[in-house]
Motif scaffolding. Structure first.
Motif, short mmCIF file in Angstrom:
data_model
loop_
_atom_site.label_atom_id
_atom_site.label_comp_id
_atom_site.label_asym_id
_atom_site.label_seq_id
_atom_site.Cartn_x
_atom_site.Cartn_y
_atom_site.Cartn_z
N HIS A 309 0.96 -1.26 0.12
CA HIS A 309 0.04 -0.03 -0.06
C HIS A 309 0.85 1.31 0.04
O HIS A 309 1.94 1.30 0.83
CB HIS A 309 -1.01 0.07 1.30
CG HIS A 309 -1.90 1.04 1.26
ND1 HIS A 309 -2.17 2.07 2.04
CD2 HIS A 309 -2.81 1.18 0.29
CE1 HIS A 309 -3.03 2.76 1.94
NE2 HIS A 309 -3.65 2.49 0.90
N ASP A 368 -15.26 -6.92 -5.75
CA ASP A 368 -14.49 -6.49 -4.45
C ASP A 368 -13.29 -5.86 -4.84
O ASP A 368 -12.74 -4.95 -4.13
CB ASP A 368 -14.42 -7.87 -3.59
CG ASP A 368 -15.82 -8.30 -3.16
OD1 ASP A 368 -16.66 -7.40 -3.20
OD2 ASP A 368 -15.62 -9.53 -2.56
N ALA A 369 -12.52 -6.26 -5.82
CA ALA A 369 -11.28 -5.80 -5.98
C ALA A 369 -11.28 -4.20 -6.66
O ALA A 369 -10.54 -3.54 -6.28
CB ALA A 369 -10.66 -6.67 -7.29
N ALA A 372 -11.84 -2.19 -3.55
CA ALA A 372 -10.60 -2.26 -2.72
C ALA A 372 -9.67 -1.13 -3.51
O ALA A 372 -8.96 -0.16 -2.76
CB ALA A 372 -9.83 -3.46 -2.74
N GLU A 375 -10.86 2.32 -2.69
CA GLU A 375 -10.74 2.82 -1.32
C GLU A 375 -9.29 3.03 -1.00
O GLU A 375 -8.48 2.12 -0.54
CB GLU A 375 -11.35 1.70 -0.41
CG GLU A 375 -11.88 2.13 1.01
CD GLU A 375 -12.65 3.37 0.96
OE1 GLU A 375 -13.57 3.29 0.13
OE2 GLU A 375 -12.31 4.11 1.64
N ASN A 378 -5.92 0.80 -2.30
CA ASN A 378 -5.36 -0.23 -1.30
C ASN A 378 -5.04 -1.49 -2.56
O ASN A 378 -5.66 -2.43 -2.88
CB ASN A 378 -6.50 -0.72 -0.39
CG ASN A 378 -5.69 -1.82 0.73
OD1 ASN A 378 -4.64 -2.23 0.29
ND2 ASN A 378 -6.35 -1.71 1.56
N PRO A 380 -2.59 -4.04 -2.40
CA PRO A 380 -2.40 -5.39 -1.86
C PRO A 380 -4.03 -5.99 -1.73
O PRO A 380 -4.19 -7.12 -1.97
CB PRO A 380 -2.03 -5.36 -0.56
CG PRO A 380 -1.56 -4.07 -0.23
CD PRO A 380 -1.87 -2.97 -1.51
N ALA A 381 -4.92 -5.11 -1.10
CA ALA A 381 -6.14 -5.62 -1.05
C ALA A 381 -6.92 -5.80 -2.45
O ALA A 381 -7.90 -6.93 -2.69
CB ALA A 381 -7.07 -4.71 -0.25
N THR A 382 -6.67 -5.09 -3.17
CA THR A 382 -7.16 -5.33 -4.87
C THR A 382 -6.50 -6.68 -5.16
O THR A 382 -7.14 -7.37 -5.65
CB THR A 382 -6.59 -4.29 -5.52
OG1 THR A 382 -6.98 -2.96 -4.81
CG2 THR A 382 -7.23 -4.19 -6.90
N GLY A 384 -5.42 -9.24 -3.46
CA GLY A 384 -6.19 -10.44 -2.64
C GLY A 384 -7.53 -10.48 -3.16
O GLY A 384 -8.00 -11.89 -3.39
N ALA A 385 -8.22 -9.77 -3.53
CA ALA A 385 -9.72 -9.76 -3.98
C ALA A 385 -9.51 -10.54 -5.45
O ALA A 385 -10.66 -11.26 -5.66
CB ALA A 385 -10.52 -8.50 -3.97
N LYS A 388 -8.77 -13.98 -5.01
CA LYS A 388 -9.99 -14.76 -4.55
C LYS A 388 -11.13 -15.05 -5.43
O LYS A 388 -11.74 -16.28 -5.40
CB LYS A 388 -10.49 -14.02 -3.37
CG LYS A 388 -11.27 -14.58 -2.39
CD LYS A 388 -11.58 -13.63 -1.07
CE LYS A 388 -12.73 -14.47 -0.15
NZ LYS A 388 -13.68 -13.39 0.37
#
Ligand code: AMP
Ligand code: ZN
Length: 480
Positions: A309, A368-369, A372, A375, A378, A380-382, A384-385, A388
């Motif tokens: 991030h 979700d990506a 993320a 928001e 982000n 790393p969260a992107t 991750g999503a 997933k």
């Protein structure tokens, strides 16, 4: 327009980004000082802002993005002199190198890229205004300084208590600062215009205060306001620029116009390499080109630089590059899956996925990506999503919205995993009979005997093998 939230340095709050004029989002990012090749730390920051630019566009914003070129300062002058080259030739060469690295790393060019030496008149005018308004004074040395005590808000961005510091400066003999860069505890009047010194050689311009050159902080105030207006939406750079550079920009700009300069400040945290500050003396200093030469493709370098991030320190490691390569191989596989199921066929998919997404495109399993990313960017969260969502994508037929969703995420992140198809996604060794069929097919294709080539492709598919064509060859891949 879909909302994008981003942390703001001055207020330390997360805010929704909105164009002040209701239509065009105006953003300015401090660009490179062109005295050598940019290093991967610089690129972490530039890639982050590229993703911000792309995300805003993908979210439906109309963006006017300006990133400057610093082509006159202590470092560029010293570099040109050491080589015996004219400053303009020296900086042109490093600007070209910067552009080549940006293209390799898939950064979109900004709408404008003004250079400091091309805007001397605007800078002189700004100094004149500041002198006229009592914010600046010509000192006996032929330089002009900004009077920090004349600007009550000085320190608001970097959250510095200038009163406490001023006492310290007085006792330590501080006063005026000619240097372009200095530490937080050195709050002092800073140079807007620097009188010509013998070390500057032929680099100088005429001004109302005699020959000299602009101080570094001045160019960004003058050029950002010239291109984007006296108040604009967003200004950013690496964290080291928060003080003194951006603090001084605020003082210069707001001192001159009496209006708020920037509505949203953003800073990217610096990069470490293998756990340490990057430095030539630690042997951990890398340019983008150094990594390409070591066999790390630009796509992989870009991914690795996005893996943390932007508001957290990113520890760049060679293990991280390997992880980035594996992650991209998974994205490449997803791309193949989508290509294979895209109604128009593979070539049509390539045309679709490489085009800019349309505002309001749906995201399908990548929703979700996309959330993320919007928001506070982000990344790393992107990622991750995205990962997933991938198993479902390969287990079932992709839903209609998954196609534009994948395109939107790849565009916003600036990733092109399909470029790694040939060299990077490990091909499985094919048995001799299969290779022979593939060779025969390739020869038929070259001979433009397409019906024979198609028949051989079908035969290979029957035997469980896909052929992926590129311009100058093909790859065989066992069907999933
Ligand atoms: P410069 O070319 O030195 O003017 O720097 C260009 C940009 O790179 C600025 O936004 C700097 O803040 C940023 N930068 C410099 N070093 C690093 C680093 N180690 N990590 C991240 N960004 C950096
Ligand atoms: Zn700047």
């Amino acid at each position: 327009m879909e909302t994008v939230h981003l942390h703001e340095t001055c207020s330390r709050q997360r805010r929704a980004l909105q164009p002040e004029d209701g239509s065009t989002f105006r953003m300015y990012v401090c660009g490179p000082t062109v005295y050598g090749p940019a290093h991967i730390g610089n690129f972490r920051t530039f890639i982050f802002f590229d993703v911000l630019y792309r995300t805003l566009r993908a979210a439906g914003y109309d963006v006017n993005y300006v990133r400057n070129i610093t082509d006159v300062d202590d470092k560029t002058i010293r570099g040109a002199q050491a080589e015996g080259t004219a400053l303009a030739d020296f900086t042109r060469r490093w600007t070209e190198r910067f552009h080549a690295d940006c293209a390799a790393l898939n950064l979109l060019p900004p709408a404008a890229e003004p250079a400091a030496t091309a805007h001397i008149a605007e800078q002189i005018r700004l100094v004149e205004t500041l002198v006229a308004k009592g914010h600046a004074y010509a000192a006996g040395d032929g330089s002009v300084y900004f009077d920090v005590s004349s600007f009550a808000d000085y320190g608001k961005l970097a959250h510095i208590d200038t009163k406490a510091l001023r006492t310290q400066n007085e006792t330590s003999g501080g006063g005026r600062n000619l240097a372009d860069e200095y530490e937080r505890d050195a709050v002092a009047d800073f140079a807007l215009w620097k009188a010509h010194k013998p070390e500057d050689g032929p680099v100088s311009w005429d001004s109302p205060w005699g020959r000299g050159r602009p101080g570094w902080h001045l160019e960004c105030s003058a050029m950002s306001m010239a291109y984007l207006g006296e108040t604009f939406d967003l200004h950013g750079g690496g964290e080291d620029l928060c003080f003194p550079h951006h603090e001084n920009e605020i003082a210069q700009s707001e001192g001159a116009t009496g209006k708020p300069f920037v509505r949203h400040w953003v800073h990217a945290v610096h990069l470490l390499v293998e756990g340490r500050k990057m430095s030539k003396s630690f042997g951990n200093f890398f340019t983008a080109g150094d990594l390409f030469e070591k066999g790390h493709p630009p796509e992989v370098v870009r991914y690795a630089l996005l893996s943390g991030h932007y508001r957290q320190q990113l520890n760049f490691t060679f293990n991280g590059l390997d992880a980035a390569r594996s992650a991209l191989a998974r994205l490449e596989k997803a791309d193949r899956r989508l290509a294979a199921t895209w109604p128009g066929g593979e070539e049509a998919w390539r045309a679709f996925v490489t085009a800019e997404p349309a505002a309001g495109d749906p995201c399908g399993c990548f929703a979700d990506a996309w959330d993320a990313l919007r928001e506070d960017l982000n990344t790393p969260a992107t990622f991750g999503a995205i990962f997933k969502a991938l198993p479902a994508l390969s287990a079932e037929a992709p839903a209609e919205a998954d196609f534009p969703g994948f395109r939107k995420l790849m565009y916003a992140l600036g990733l092109r995993p399909w470029l790694l198809r040939k060299d990077d996604a490990e091909p499985t060794e094919a048995p001799a009979g299969i290779t022979a069929l593939a060779e025969e097919r390739w020869a038929a294709k070259k001979a433009r005997d397409f019906s024979r080539a198609d028949a051989l492709r079908a035969e290979l598919a029957e035997a469980g093998w896909n052929v992926l064509d590129a311009k100058d060859g093909y790859t065989l891949r066992k069907k999933d």
